[in-house]
Design a protein around this motif. Structure first.
Motif, PDB file in Angstrom:
ATOM      1  N   LEU A   3     -23.533  -1.734   0.904  1.00  0.00           N
ATOM      2  CA  LEU A   3     -23.306  -2.102  -0.502  1.00  0.00           C
ATOM      3  C   LEU A   3     -22.463  -1.039  -1.205  1.00  0.00           C
ATOM      4  N   ARG A   4     -22.744   0.260  -0.914  1.00  0.00           N
ATOM      5  CA  ARG A   4     -21.932   1.326  -1.535  1.00  0.00           C
ATOM      6  C   ARG A   4     -20.466   1.207  -1.107  1.00  0.00           C
ATOM      7  N   MET A  60     -27.552  -1.553  -8.587  1.00  0.00           N
ATOM      8  CA  MET A  60     -27.658  -0.308  -7.809  1.00  0.00           C
ATOM      9  C   MET A  60     -27.734   0.910  -8.726  1.00  0.00           C
ATOM     10  N   GLU A  61     -26.910   0.917  -9.764  1.00  0.00           N
ATOM     11  CA  GLU A  61     -26.898   2.096 -10.634  1.00  0.00           C
ATOM     12  C   GLU A  61     -28.189   2.243 -11.415  1.00  0.00           C
ATOM     13  N   SER A  62     -28.833   1.103 -11.750  1.00  0.00           N
ATOM     14  CA  SER A  62     -30.079   1.220 -12.522  1.00  0.00           C
ATOM     15  C   SER A  62     -31.285   1.398 -11.614  1.00  0.00           C
ATOM     16  N   GLU A  65     -15.670  -8.403  -4.535  1.00  0.00           N
ATOM     17  CA  GLU A  65     -16.435  -9.248  -5.450  1.00  0.00           C
ATOM     18  C   GLU A  65     -17.929  -8.933  -5.312  1.00  0.00           C
ATOM     19  N   MET A  66     -18.395  -8.795  -4.067  1.00  0.00           N
ATOM     20  CA  MET A  66     -19.807  -8.486  -3.851  1.00  0.00           C
ATOM     21  C   MET A  66     -20.163  -7.120  -4.450  1.00  0.00           C
ATOM     22  N   GLY A  67     -19.252  -6.162  -4.283  1.00  0.00           N
ATOM     23  CA  GLY A  67     -19.474  -4.831  -4.840  1.00  0.00           C
ATOM     24  C   GLY A  67     -19.602  -4.890  -6.350  1.00  0.00           C
ATOM     25  N   ARG A  68     -18.740  -5.709  -6.967  1.00  0.00           N
ATOM     26  CA  ARG A  68     -18.803  -5.833  -8.436  1.00  0.00           C
ATOM     27  C   ARG A  68     -20.142  -6.432  -8.865  1.00  0.00           C
ATOM     28  N   GLN A  69     -20.625  -7.402  -8.096  1.00  0.00           N
ATOM     29  CA  GLN A  69     -21.916  -8.026  -8.439  1.00  0.00           C
ATOM     30  C   GLN A  69     -23.084  -7.060  -8.239  1.00  0.00           C
ATOM     31  N   VAL A  81     -27.693 -12.045  -1.630  1.00  0.00           N
ATOM     32  CA  VAL A  81     -26.551 -11.190  -1.281  1.00  0.00           C
ATOM     33  C   VAL A  81     -26.911 -10.293  -0.101  1.00  0.00           C
ATOM     34  N   VAL A  82     -28.079  -9.645  -0.203  1.00  0.00           N
ATOM     35  CA  VAL A  82     -28.447  -8.666   0.820  1.00  0.00           C
ATOM     36  C   VAL A  82     -28.745  -9.340   2.163  1.00  0.00           C
TER      37      VAL A  82
END
Ligand code: AMP
Length: 189
Positions: free
Chosen positions: A38-39, A56-58, A47-51, A66-67
């Motif tokens: 994911l990173r 991830m950051e929170s 697109e997946m990274g944007r979603q 997705v996963v």
């Protein structure tokens, strides 16, 4: 030791990544880390990274759909056919059921789930140190606390899931890397 289809489970900061890297070097199977994948997607701006980025950051989980898609594709690759060390997937019961279904399609099963147990304050201190060294954007104290809560609520139930299936080995994750590696070896034999 013959098991090569393994899962390392544990709270953030328990040392899963470090121990997974040692195991794959010894077993000659790939380490499969959904967090790393994911990173990479975030860094590549897909697109997946944007979603995935905000969750991830929170410190929240990225959606199961997705996963599970990411893990299914990775597990289908040639190098994963003789075994793998899963690190950070599955993290929910829905993901664990999906993993069982994915493996069943090729007639194999997860052979062992090694759960690394550590005291929460010990891992929070470790993660704050890692934040200074690596500068991971999800290693801020708020997000660390969120990740611990998410682990307790959504991932810890997997211990019972794998215990019921007779594949769980619980290992104390406190102490040095070598010490913990030896305990894991014991849990796999
Ligand atoms: P990790 O490097 O395994 O700690 O993962 C970093 C972040 O990626 C997590 O805090 C989640 O936001 C996301 N992530 C990684 N693996 C999963 C997963 N199996 N399910 C949901 N989110 C995940």
């Amino acid at each position: 030791m013959s098991a090569t289809r393994l899962l390392l489970l544990g709270p953030p900061g328990a040392g899963k990544g470090t121990q997974a890297a040692r195991l794959v070097a010894r077993l000659g199977v790939p380490q499969i880390s959904t967090g790393d994948m994911l990173r990479a997607a975030v860094a590549a701006g897909t697109e997946m990274g944007r979603q995935a980025r905000a969750a991830m950051e929170s410190g929240e989980l990225v959606s199961d759909d997705v996963v599970i898609g990411v893990a299914r594709e990775r597990l289908a690759q040639k190098d994963a056919q003789e075994g793998f060390v899963l690190d950070g997937f599955p993290r929910t019961v829905v993901q664990a059921e999906a993993l069982d279904a994915i493996l069943e399609q090729t007639g194999v099963k997860l052979e062992r789930c090694v759960a690394i147990t550590v005291d929460e304050e010990v891992v929070v201190a470790r993660l704050l140190r890692r934040a200074e060294i690596e500068g991971r954007t999800d290693d801020k104290e708020d997000s660390i606390r969120t990740r611990m809560c998410v682990y307790r609520e959504q991932t810890e139930p997997l211990l019972a899931y794998y215990r019921e299936r007779g594949v769980l080995a619980e290992v104390n994750g406190e102490g040095g890397i070598e010490e913990v590696a030896l305990r894991i070896e014991g849990g796999l034999s």
